[in-house]
Design a protein around this motif. Structure first.
Motif, PDB file in Angstrom:
ATOM      1  N   SER A 148       0.856  -1.185   0.000  1.00  0.00           N
ATOM      2  CA  SER A 148       0.000   0.000   0.000  1.00  0.00           C
ATOM      3  C   SER A 148       0.887   1.228   0.000  1.00  0.00           C
ATOM      4  O   SER A 148       1.948   1.241   0.646  1.00  0.00           O
ATOM      5  CB  SER A 148      -0.880   0.024   1.257  1.00  0.00           C
ATOM      6  N   ASN A 149       0.443   2.283  -0.717  1.00  0.00           N
ATOM      7  CA  ASN A 149       1.238   3.507  -0.690  1.00  0.00           C
ATOM      8  C   ASN A 149       1.181   4.195   0.679  1.00  0.00           C
ATOM      9  O   ASN A 149       1.908   5.142   0.937  1.00  0.00           O
ATOM     10  CB  ASN A 149       0.872   4.463  -1.819  1.00  0.00           C
ATOM     11  N   MET A 150       0.322   3.688   1.588  1.00  0.00           N
ATOM     12  CA  MET A 150       0.355   4.167   2.973  1.00  0.00           C
ATOM     13  C   MET A 150       1.674   3.795   3.639  1.00  0.00           C
ATOM     14  O   MET A 150       2.072   4.403   4.625  1.00  0.00           O
ATOM     15  CB  MET A 150      -0.813   3.600   3.776  1.00  0.00           C
ATOM     16  N   SER A 152       4.511   4.087   2.084  1.00  0.00           N
ATOM     17  CA  SER A 152       5.555   4.875   1.440  1.00  0.00           C
ATOM     18  C   SER A 152       6.036   5.980   2.373  1.00  0.00           C
ATOM     19  O   SER A 152       5.240   6.814   2.818  1.00  0.00           O
ATOM     20  CB  SER A 152       5.026   5.495   0.143  1.00  0.00           C
ATOM     21  N   LEU A 153       7.327   5.996   2.662  1.00  0.00           N
ATOM     22  CA  LEU A 153       7.896   7.053   3.501  1.00  0.00           C
ATOM     23  C   LEU A 153       7.877   8.387   2.769  1.00  0.00           C
ATOM     24  O   LEU A 153       7.902   9.449   3.394  1.00  0.00           O
ATOM     25  CB  LEU A 153       9.333   6.701   3.900  1.00  0.00           C
ATOM     26  N   THR A 154       7.817   8.343   1.443  1.00  0.00           N
ATOM     27  CA  THR A 154       7.794   9.551   0.635  1.00  0.00           C
ATOM     28  C   THR A 154       6.388  10.141   0.561  1.00  0.00           C
ATOM     29  O   THR A 154       6.191  11.343   0.789  1.00  0.00           O
ATOM     30  CB  THR A 154       8.298   9.247  -0.794  1.00  0.00           C
ATOM     31  N   LEU A 155       5.407   9.304   0.263  1.00  0.00           N
ATOM     32  CA  LEU A 155       4.044   9.805   0.030  1.00  0.00           C
ATOM     33  C   LEU A 155       3.258  10.027   1.315  1.00  0.00           C
ATOM     34  O   LEU A 155       2.503  10.995   1.425  1.00  0.00           O
ATOM     35  CB  LEU A 155       3.281   8.825  -0.868  1.00  0.00           C
ATOM     36  N   GLN A 156       3.387   9.090   2.277  1.00  0.00           N
ATOM     37  CA  GLN A 156       2.658   9.177   3.548  1.00  0.00           C
ATOM     38  C   GLN A 156       1.179   9.505   3.329  1.00  0.00           C
ATOM     39  O   GLN A 156       0.653  10.496   3.840  1.00  0.00           O
ATOM     40  CB  GLN A 156       3.325  10.214   4.473  1.00  0.00           C
ATOM     41  N   THR A 157       0.515   8.652   2.571  1.00  0.00           N
ATOM     42  CA  THR A 157      -0.881   8.876   2.212  1.00  0.00           C
ATOM     43  C   THR A 157      -1.821   8.278   3.253  1.00  0.00           C
ATOM     44  O   THR A 157      -1.419   7.486   4.100  1.00  0.00           O
ATOM     45  CB  THR A 157      -1.193   8.221   0.859  1.00  0.00           C
ATOM     46  N   GLY A 158      -3.089   8.661   3.146  1.00  0.00           N
ATOM     47  CA  GLY A 158      -4.145   8.035   3.929  1.00  0.00           C
ATOM     48  C   GLY A 158      -4.156   8.461   5.386  1.00  0.00           C
ATOM     49  O   GLY A 158      -3.368   9.304   5.827  1.00  0.00           O
ATOM     50  N   PRO A 159      -5.062   7.858   6.159  1.00  0.00           N
ATOM     51  CA  PRO A 159      -5.132   8.168   7.587  1.00  0.00           C
ATOM     52  C   PRO A 159      -3.892   7.662   8.310  1.00  0.00           C
ATOM     53  O   PRO A 159      -3.173   6.806   7.793  1.00  0.00           O
ATOM     54  CB  PRO A 159      -6.376   7.397   8.054  1.00  0.00           C
TER      55      PRO A 159
END
Length: 241
Positions: A148-150, A152-159
């Protein structure tokens, strides 16, 4: 194909519903025999019946990714039924409880972290290591880890879900470690982000279908022999992580 062993077999964990079922159906539609890995017997049987109704060759595999014994028996089941494994999709995953700030870093419930890691990371290692001998018997074996892109240390998406997101960061890292070890072999391993998909995992709160989420996993499961290794991909290509 005259020889039944010419048909490729794919094991999908957590394949009784959601993205896992969509991946199983998608691989079945392009000619794979699909091994439906799931804990719940009734749901597993129902998923196999649904796939067979679509004309897909499918069989059930009792599989609890948190149990060494269950995983060992599952490997025997796949070996006895198919003789080898061409594709492993490590899809089984949990979000973990977030009640009462259980996944806020400052109030993190370490028992929740352990539970999430046991399925999302340790479960992937258990299943992968049990299935590797069967994968090595295949001509072009592929392993796909559903991330999951959650994570990702770069994107830090989602809750902010400190147990779940951390588990996916760790899954991406272990994927890269497997790719390093398997670099000189024909086993190709990558991680996939299906995106925010309408399943019971997300409360069906998304316009994105399980079939759309499954597409990247199917792509990675059918990579050519010179395909990428140890990467993290979604529909748009490489995911920064």
């Amino acid at each position: 194909m005259d020889d039944v062993n010419d048909k490729k077999t794919a094991l999908v964990t957590g394949a009784n519903k959601g993205i896992g079922f969509a991946i199983a159906r998608g691989l079945g539609a392009i000619g794979f025999t699909v091994a439906v890995g799931a804990r719940d017997t009734a749901r597993r049987d129902e998923a196999v019946d649904r796939l067979r109704a679509d004309g897909i060759d499918a069989f059930g595999v009792a599989l609890d990714v948190t149990s060494d014994d269950s995983v060992a028996v599952a490997a025997k089941t796949v070996e006895q039924t198919a003789g080898r494994l061409d594709v492993l999709v490590n899809n089984a995953g949990i979000a973990g409880s977030s009640d009462g700030g259980a996944q806020n870093p400052s109030t993190l419930d370490l028992d929740v972290v352990r539970t999430v890691l046991d399925t999302n990371v340790f479960g992937v290692v258990r299943v992968t290591n049990a299935m590797l001998p069967l994968l090595r018997r295949a001509e072009s074996p592929r392993i796909v880890n559903i991330s999951s892109n959650m994570g990702s240390l770069t994107l830090q998406t989602g809750p902010q879900l400190a147990a779940y997101a951390t588990s996916k960061s760790m899954l991406n890292s272990i994927t890269a470690q497997y790719a390093r070890e398997l670099a000189g072999t024909n086993v190709i391993v990558n991680a996939a982000c299906p995106g925010y998909v309408a399943t019971d995992f997300t409360g069906f709160n998304s316009p994105r279908t399980p079939e759309q989420g499954a597409a990247i996993a199917i792509t990675l499961a059918t990579l050519p022999d010179d395909g990428p290794r140890g990467g993290f991909f979604d529909d748009g290509g490489v995911v920064p992580w």
